[in-house]
Scaffold this active site. Structure first.
Site, PDB file in Angstrom:
ATOM      1  N   ASN A  41       5.298  -8.436  12.342  1.00 32.75           N
ATOM      2  CA  ASN A  41       4.004  -8.208  11.916  1.00 32.75           C
ATOM      3  C   ASN A  41       3.261  -9.043  10.898  1.00 32.75           C
ATOM      4  O   ASN A  41       1.990  -9.267  10.718  1.00 32.75           O
ATOM      5  CB  ASN A  41       3.914  -6.708  11.181  1.00 32.75           C
ATOM      6  CG  ASN A  41       4.193  -5.653  12.340  1.00 32.75           C
ATOM      7  OD1 ASN A  41       4.278  -5.998  13.195  1.00 32.75           O
ATOM      8  ND2 ASN A  41       4.419  -4.421  11.786  1.00 32.75           N
ATOM      9  N   ASP A  59       0.802  -1.034  -0.032  1.00 33.06           N
ATOM     10  CA  ASP A  59      -0.057   0.091   0.081  1.00 33.06           C
ATOM     11  C   ASP A  59       1.075   1.173   0.217  1.00 33.06           C
ATOM     12  O   ASP A  59       1.723   1.417   0.839  1.00 33.06           O
ATOM     13  CB  ASP A  59      -0.897  -0.042   1.215  1.00 33.06           C
ATOM     14  CG  ASP A  59      -1.553   1.188   1.319  1.00 33.06           C
ATOM     15  OD1 ASP A  59      -2.642   1.657   0.680  1.00 33.06           O
ATOM     16  OD2 ASP A  59      -1.262   2.169   2.267  1.00 33.06           O
ATOM     17  N   LYS A  93      -2.845   5.695  -4.046  1.00 34.70           N
ATOM     18  CA  LYS A  93      -4.038   6.562  -3.732  1.00 34.70           C
ATOM     19  C   LYS A  93      -3.780   8.029  -4.378  1.00 34.70           C
ATOM     20  O   LYS A  93      -2.742   8.213  -4.592  1.00 34.70           O
ATOM     21  CB  LYS A  93      -4.029   7.046  -2.190  1.00 34.70           C
ATOM     22  CG  LYS A  93      -4.138   5.815  -1.162  1.00 34.70           C
ATOM     23  CD  LYS A  93      -4.032   6.352   0.218  1.00 34.70           C
ATOM     24  CE  LYS A  93      -3.615   5.174   0.996  1.00 34.70           C
ATOM     25  NZ  LYS A  93      -2.177   4.569   1.101  1.00 34.70           N
ATOM     26  N   TYR A 148       2.841  10.179  -0.816  1.00 35.40           N
ATOM     27  CA  TYR A 148       3.925   9.628   0.002  1.00 35.40           C
ATOM     28  C   TYR A 148       5.125  10.008  -0.591  1.00 35.40           C
ATOM     29  O   TYR A 148       6.304   9.828  -0.017  1.00 35.40           O
ATOM     30  CB  TYR A 148       3.872   8.077   0.203  1.00 35.40           C
ATOM     31  CG  TYR A 148       2.721   7.514   1.210  1.00 35.40           C
ATOM     32  CD1 TYR A 148       1.733   8.265   1.726  1.00 35.40           C
ATOM     33  CD2 TYR A 148       2.406   6.169   1.112  1.00 35.40           C
ATOM     34  CE1 TYR A 148       0.489   7.934   2.074  1.00 35.40           C
ATOM     35  CE2 TYR A 148       1.311   5.808   1.969  1.00 35.40           C
ATOM     36  CZ  TYR A 148       0.497   6.744   2.434  1.00 35.40           C
ATOM     37  OH  TYR A 148      -0.732   6.258   3.110  1.00 35.40           O
ATOM     38  N   ARG A 170      10.931  -6.219  12.709  1.00 36.03           N
ATOM     39  CA  ARG A 170       9.535  -6.012  12.915  1.00 36.03           C
ATOM     40  C   ARG A 170       8.472  -6.351  11.533  1.00 36.03           C
ATOM     41  O   ARG A 170       7.398  -6.555  11.952  1.00 36.03           O
ATOM     42  CB  ARG A 170       9.463  -4.483  13.084  1.00 36.03           C
ATOM     43  CG  ARG A 170       7.997  -3.729  13.298  1.00 36.03           C
ATOM     44  CD  ARG A 170       7.313  -4.502  14.614  1.00 36.03           C
ATOM     45  NE  ARG A 170       8.197  -4.302  15.979  1.00 36.03           N
ATOM     46  CZ  ARG A 170       8.095  -3.108  16.516  1.00 36.03           C
ATOM     47  NH1 ARG A 170       7.403  -2.048  16.186  1.00 36.03           N
ATOM     48  NH2 ARG A 170       8.693  -3.190  17.538  1.00 36.03           N
ATOM     49  N   HIS A 215      -7.452   9.527  -1.561  1.00 32.07           N
ATOM     50  CA  HIS A 215      -6.707   9.623  -0.380  1.00 32.07           C
ATOM     51  C   HIS A 215      -7.687  10.256   0.634  1.00 32.07           C
ATOM     52  O   HIS A 215      -7.422   9.754   1.969  1.00 32.07           O
ATOM     53  CB  HIS A 215      -5.436  10.481  -0.521  1.00 32.07           C
ATOM     54  CG  HIS A 215      -4.326   9.976   0.372  1.00 32.07           C
ATOM     55  ND1 HIS A 215      -3.012  10.055   0.086  1.00 32.07           N
ATOM     56  CD2 HIS A 215      -4.458   9.953   1.831  1.00 32.07           C
ATOM     57  CE1 HIS A 215      -2.544   9.688   1.240  1.00 32.07           C
ATOM     58  NE2 HIS A 215      -3.216   9.706   2.093  1.00 32.07           N
ATOM     59  N   LYS A 224       3.262  -1.187   9.211  1.00 28.63           N
ATOM     60  CA  LYS A 224       4.436  -0.327   8.531  1.00 28.63           C
ATOM     61  C   LYS A 224       5.679  -0.592   9.249  1.00 28.63           C
ATOM     62  O   LYS A 224       5.755  -0.353  10.519  1.00 28.63           O
ATOM     63  CB  LYS A 224       4.235   0.836   8.081  1.00 28.63           C
ATOM     64  CG  LYS A 224       3.931   1.911   9.143  1.00 28.63           C
ATOM     65  CD  LYS A 224       3.550   3.421   8.831  1.00 28.63           C
ATOM     66  CE  LYS A 224       5.047   4.019   8.398  1.00 28.63           C
ATOM     67  NZ  LYS A 224       5.660   4.334   9.587  1.00 28.63           N
ATOM     68  N   SER A 225       6.822  -0.927   8.657  1.00 29.72           N
ATOM     69  CA  SER A 225       8.163  -0.659   9.434  1.00 29.72           C
ATOM     70  C   SER A 225       9.200  -0.646   8.397  1.00 29.72           C
ATOM     71  O   SER A 225       8.927  -0.956   7.208  1.00 29.72           O
ATOM     72  CB  SER A 225       8.278  -1.697  10.122  1.00 29.72           C
ATOM     73  OG  SER A 225       9.533  -1.757  10.991  1.00 29.72           O
ATOM     74  N   VAL A 226      10.392  -0.150   8.766  1.00 31.18           N
ATOM     75  CA  VAL A 226      11.464  -0.344   7.911  1.00 31.18           C
ATOM     76  C   VAL A 226      12.613  -1.383   8.483  1.00 31.18           C
ATOM     77  O   VAL A 226      13.629  -1.477   7.981  1.00 31.18           O
ATOM     78  CB  VAL A 226      12.369   1.073   7.514  1.00 31.18           C
ATOM     79  CG1 VAL A 226      11.216   1.950   6.777  1.00 31.18           C
ATOM     80  CG2 VAL A 226      12.707   1.688   8.793  1.00 31.18           C
ATOM     81  N   ILE A 281      -2.751  -2.793   7.462  1.00 33.27           N
ATOM     82  CA  ILE A 281      -1.462  -2.221   6.756  1.00 33.27           C
ATOM     83  C   ILE A 281      -0.531  -1.768   7.805  1.00 33.27           C
ATOM     84  O   ILE A 281      -0.272  -0.666   7.919  1.00 33.27           O
ATOM     85  CB  ILE A 281      -2.022  -1.185   5.787  1.00 33.27           C
ATOM     86  CG1 ILE A 281      -3.249  -1.797   4.897  1.00 33.27           C
ATOM     87  CG2 ILE A 281      -0.823  -0.880   4.846  1.00 33.27           C
ATOM     88  CD1 ILE A 281      -3.866  -0.562   4.109  1.00 33.27           C
TER      89      ILE A 281
END
Length: 292
Positions: free
Chosen positions: A250, A47, A77, A52, A246, A110, A240-242, A238
């Protein structure tokens, strides 16, 4: 090999993985690596959004992955500066060029834009055209309250497949979720573990004692408990992480099940801390969406 994850079926028959990978606030220079890690972990829904600024990174990761285009569900979006019929058709062209694909699986608006809601309606009609032409497989909205959805449904032909909204144990938006459900609209939860909001007392869903205790009983983290709670209540999530650890954590939510009593305990944590999208001054965001 990662076990294939279950799917939700959208109102037009398209299948959407129960858990997706988000890239909100992921720096453009880190997006490709984060998405590549997610795809290697087993995520098959990504997503992103024009606003972004990292659609190119998502496209780069897809290219690197070696996966067939049909194996990855891509969602993006349209930002409010590109609302209007012709503008939204062009927004699609900008997004597919950045993503490096010919077709988008799910394209959504969005944000409702009450100040220019006629443009919002025209933008959605452009999504309907893209759907009819086979350029997108499903269409939807994000951050739309019932009053906005009612007008949208009255003035357009295609019921949104999803409404992506803030949902986590402290902000559940039950009235909006009920409206979505009654109209066959899947609720997608952004900020599904409540990590994007600042709480005055320092407490967050991630540090909540009830959620921690439920996690301990299952050998799972608070984040995993919350993601499982969403899935069992019929929401797509949805996170999120970098961080690779993690990202993997998830995704590891398909090997346990919460009891009805545990779900009720999480439901009881509602604090009514809903961000009202209609109150945002979207003009003040200053976000422009450049050409590809």
């Amino acid at each position: 090999m990662t076990t294939p994850q279950p799917h939700f079926t959208l109102n037009n028959g398209v299948e959407l993985p129960q858990i997706g990978f988000g890239v909100y606030q992921t720096p453009p220079e880190e997006t490709a690596d984060a998405v590549q890690t997610a795809l290697e972990t087993g995520y098959r829904h990504i997503d992103t959004a024009a606003a972004y600024g990292n659609e190119k990174g998502v496209g780069e990761a897809l290219k690197r992955s070696g996966l067939a285009r049909s194996d990855v569900f891509l969602e993006t979006k349209v930002w409010v500066v590109d609302y209007g019929y012709d503008q939204t058709l062009h927004a699609f062209e900008k997004s597919v060029a950045k993503l490096g694909v010919d077709q988008i699986d799910l394209l959504i608006l969005h944000q409702a834009y009450p100040k220019y809601f006629d443009k919002t309606i025209q933008a959605y009609k452009a999504l309907e055209t893209l759907l009819a032409d086979g350029k997108v497989r499903a269409i939807g909205v994000s951050n739309f309250l019932p009053v906005r959805l009612e007008r949208l449904l009255a003035e357009t032909d295609v019921v949104p497949a999803v409404n992506q909204i803030e949902v986590h144990p402290y902000t559940q938006q039950r009235e909006l979720q009920d409206f979505n459900r009654e109209h066959g609209i899947i609720t997608q939860a952004w900020s599904p573990i409540g990590g994007l909001r600042t709480y005055s007392d320092g407490d967050t869903p991630l540090t909540n004692d009830t959620i921690a205790a439920i996690g301990k009983a299952h050998g799972k983290t608070p984040a995993q408990v919350m993601l499982r709670w969403h899935i069992q209540e019929g929401r797509q999530v949805i996170p999120k992480s970098v961080r690779p650890a993690r990202i993997a954590e998830n995704f590891d939510v398909f090997d346990f099940e919460l009891s009805a009593e545990e779900i009720t305990r999480i439901d009881s944590l509602e604090q009514g801390m809903t961000m009202v999208p209609d109150e945002l001054d979207l003009d003040a965001f200053g976000i422009e969406v450049p050409e590809a």
